[in-house]
Design a protein around this motif. Sequence first.
Motif, PDB file in Angstrom:
ATOM      1  N   LEU A  30       0.843  -1.185   0.000  1.00 27.49           N
ATOM      2  CA  LEU A  30       0.000   0.000   0.000  1.00 27.49           C
ATOM      3  C   LEU A  30       0.883   1.241   0.000  1.00 27.49           C
ATOM      4  O   LEU A  30       2.015   1.207   0.483  1.00 27.49           O
ATOM      5  N   ASP A  31       0.346   2.333  -0.535  1.00 22.71           N
ATOM      6  CA  ASP A  31       1.087   3.589  -0.540  1.00 22.71           C
ATOM      7  C   ASP A  31       0.174   4.700  -0.014  1.00 22.71           C
ATOM      8  O   ASP A  31      -0.984   4.463   0.325  1.00 22.71           O
ATOM      9  N   LEU A  32       0.716   5.917   0.036  1.00 20.59           N
ATOM     10  CA  LEU A  32      -0.062   7.032   0.586  1.00 20.59           C
ATOM     11  C   LEU A  32      -1.361   7.262  -0.176  1.00 20.59           C
ATOM     12  O   LEU A  32      -2.368   7.619   0.435  1.00 20.59           O
ATOM     13  N   GLU A  33      -1.351   7.029  -1.467  1.00 18.14           N
ATOM     14  CA  GLU A  33      -2.579   7.168  -2.247  1.00 18.14           C
ATOM     15  C   GLU A  33      -3.661   6.214  -1.734  1.00 18.14           C
ATOM     16  O   GLU A  33      -4.832   6.589  -1.631  1.00 18.14           O
ATOM     17  N   ASP A  34      -3.253   4.986  -1.433  1.00 21.50           N
ATOM     18  CA  ASP A  34      -4.204   4.007  -0.892  1.00 21.50           C
ATOM     19  C   ASP A  34      -4.775   4.489   0.441  1.00 21.50           C
ATOM     20  O   ASP A  34      -5.972   4.361   0.693  1.00 21.50           O
ATOM     21  N   PHE A  35      -3.911   5.048   1.287  1.00 20.92           N
ATOM     22  CA  PHE A  35      -4.369   5.511   2.597  1.00 20.92           C
ATOM     23  C   PHE A  35      -5.272   6.735   2.472  1.00 20.92           C
ATOM     24  O   PHE A  35      -6.249   6.868   3.202  1.00 20.92           O
ATOM     25  N   HIS A  36      -4.970   7.617   1.518  1.00 17.05           N
ATOM     26  CA  HIS A  36      -5.857   8.760   1.262  1.00 17.05           C
ATOM     27  C   HIS A  36      -7.230   8.263   0.814  1.00 17.05           C
ATOM     28  O   HIS A  36      -8.257   8.769   1.261  1.00 17.05           O
ATOM     29  N   ARG A  37      -7.241   7.281  -0.067  1.00 21.27           N
ATOM     30  CA  ARG A  37      -8.497   6.711  -0.566  1.00 21.27           C
ATOM     31  C   ARG A  37      -9.284   6.072   0.582  1.00 21.27           C
ATOM     32  O   ARG A  37     -10.498   6.248   0.690  1.00 21.27           O
ATOM     33  N   MET A  38      -8.578   5.311   1.434  1.00 22.80           N
ATOM     34  CA  MET A  38      -9.243   4.682   2.580  1.00 22.80           C
ATOM     35  C   MET A  38      -9.861   5.742   3.483  1.00 22.80           C
ATOM     36  O   MET A  38     -11.000   5.592   3.947  1.00 22.80           O
ATOM     37  N   ALA A  39      -9.112   6.806   3.748  1.00 18.51           N
ATOM     38  CA  ALA A  39      -9.586   7.870   4.636  1.00 18.51           C
ATOM     39  C   ALA A  39     -10.854   8.512   4.076  1.00 18.51           C
ATOM     40  O   ALA A  39     -11.841   8.693   4.797  1.00 18.51           O
ATOM     41  N   LYS A  40     -10.823   8.816   2.789  1.00 16.52           N
ATOM     42  CA  LYS A  40     -11.977   9.459   2.156  1.00 16.52           C
ATOM     43  C   LYS A  40     -13.174   8.515   2.108  1.00 16.52           C
ATOM     44  O   LYS A  40     -14.292   8.886   2.454  1.00 16.52           O
ATOM     45  N   ILE A  49      -5.086   6.680  10.448  1.00 19.45           N
ATOM     46  CA  ILE A  49      -4.659   5.509   9.677  1.00 19.45           C
ATOM     47  C   ILE A  49      -3.139   5.375   9.737  1.00 19.45           C
ATOM     48  O   ILE A  49      -2.603   4.293  10.004  1.00 19.45           O
ATOM     49  N   MET A  50      -2.437   6.492   9.508  1.00 18.49           N
ATOM     50  CA  MET A  50      -0.982   6.444   9.463  1.00 18.49           C
ATOM     51  C   MET A  50      -0.376   6.133  10.830  1.00 18.49           C
ATOM     52  O   MET A  50       0.622   5.415  10.914  1.00 18.49           O
ATOM     53  N   GLU A  51      -0.969   6.636  11.889  1.00 21.54           N
ATOM     54  CA  GLU A  51      -0.467   6.294  13.225  1.00 21.54           C
ATOM     55  C   GLU A  51      -0.574   4.791  13.444  1.00 21.54           C
ATOM     56  O   GLU A  51       0.354   4.160  13.954  1.00 21.54           O
ATOM     57  N   THR A  52      -1.686   4.208  13.035  1.00 21.61           N
ATOM     58  CA  THR A  52      -1.860   2.760  13.161  1.00 21.61           C
ATOM     59  C   THR A  52      -0.788   2.025  12.357  1.00 21.61           C
ATOM     60  O   THR A  52      -0.169   1.081  12.853  1.00 21.61           O
ATOM     61  N   LEU A  53      -0.538   2.469  11.116  1.00 19.08           N
ATOM     62  CA  LEU A  53       0.479   1.807  10.293  1.00 19.08           C
ATOM     63  C   LEU A  53       1.861   1.946  10.908  1.00 19.08           C
ATOM     64  O   LEU A  53       2.632   0.982  10.924  1.00 19.08           O
ATOM     65  N   PHE A  54       2.194   3.122  11.408  1.00 24.66           N
ATOM     66  CA  PHE A  54       3.490   3.301  12.066  1.00 24.66           C
ATOM     67  C   PHE A  54       3.621   2.346  13.245  1.00 24.66           C
ATOM     68  O   PHE A  54       4.651   1.694  13.414  1.00 24.66           O
ATOM     69  N   ARG A  55       2.579   2.262  14.047  1.00 24.84           N
ATOM     70  CA  ARG A  55       2.638   1.380  15.224  1.00 24.84           C
ATOM     71  C   ARG A  55       2.755  -0.087  14.822  1.00 24.84           C
ATOM     72  O   ARG A  55       3.455  -0.865  15.471  1.00 24.84           O
ATOM     73  N   LEU A  56       2.097  -0.473  13.748  1.00 27.54           N
ATOM     74  CA  LEU A  56       2.219  -1.845  13.250  1.00 27.54           C
ATOM     75  C   LEU A  56       3.650  -2.140  12.792  1.00 27.54           C
ATOM     76  O   LEU A  56       4.180  -3.220  13.061  1.00 27.54           O
ATOM     77  N   VAL A  57       4.275  -1.176  12.127  1.00 27.98           N
ATOM     78  CA  VAL A  57       5.665  -1.358  11.690  1.00 27.98           C
ATOM     79  C   VAL A  57       6.591  -1.403  12.903  1.00 27.98           C
ATOM     80  O   VAL A  57       7.473  -2.259  12.991  1.00 27.98           O
ATOM     81  N   ILE A  58       6.393  -0.499  13.846  1.00 30.01           N
ATOM     82  CA  ILE A  58       7.221  -0.469  15.054  1.00 30.01           C
ATOM     83  C   ILE A  58       7.158  -1.807  15.774  1.00 30.01           C
ATOM     84  O   ILE A  58       8.169  -2.310  16.263  1.00 30.01           O
ATOM     85  N   ASP A  59       5.982  -2.412  15.796  1.00 27.41           N
ATOM     86  CA  ASP A  59       5.778  -3.687  16.496  1.00 27.41           C
ATOM     87  C   ASP A  59       6.185  -4.901  15.653  1.00 27.41           C
ATOM     88  O   ASP A  59       6.119  -6.029  16.119  1.00 27.41           O
ATOM     89  N   GLY A  60       6.575  -4.677  14.401  1.00 27.05           N
ATOM     90  CA  GLY A  60       7.003  -5.785  13.552  1.00 27.05           C
ATOM     91  C   GLY A  60       5.874  -6.526  12.861  1.00 27.05           C
ATOM     92  O   GLY A  60       6.101  -7.549  12.219  1.00 27.05           O
TER      93      GLY A  60
END
Length: 103
Positions: A30-40, A49-60
Amino acid sequence: MPNPEENMPKWDVALASLASETFRLKGQALDLEDFHRMAKQHAIRLDDIMETLFRLVIDGQWTYTDSNGQPQTLTQETLDKLYVKRRLSEEDLNVFDGGWRPA
């Protein structure tokens, strides 16, 4: 006595599920375009959405690769530096223009 918060995910489970489903349907990172689409589409703030993705990456649970395909390590410090007035700024998020995928 065990602390019940220790077993709680550090991210929004519903947003993580939505991202996983979007990844499954797209069949690639997924890329930022996908996340923008999801948000809209779902009336969700992009920064949530991005905070969740960052936390998922941080947690592995997920991985992030930059726009050149190089794996990047994201830490809590990375996320903390992006907060402006308790929100993630869209301008700051634009540098994360690579791919996000489940680990």
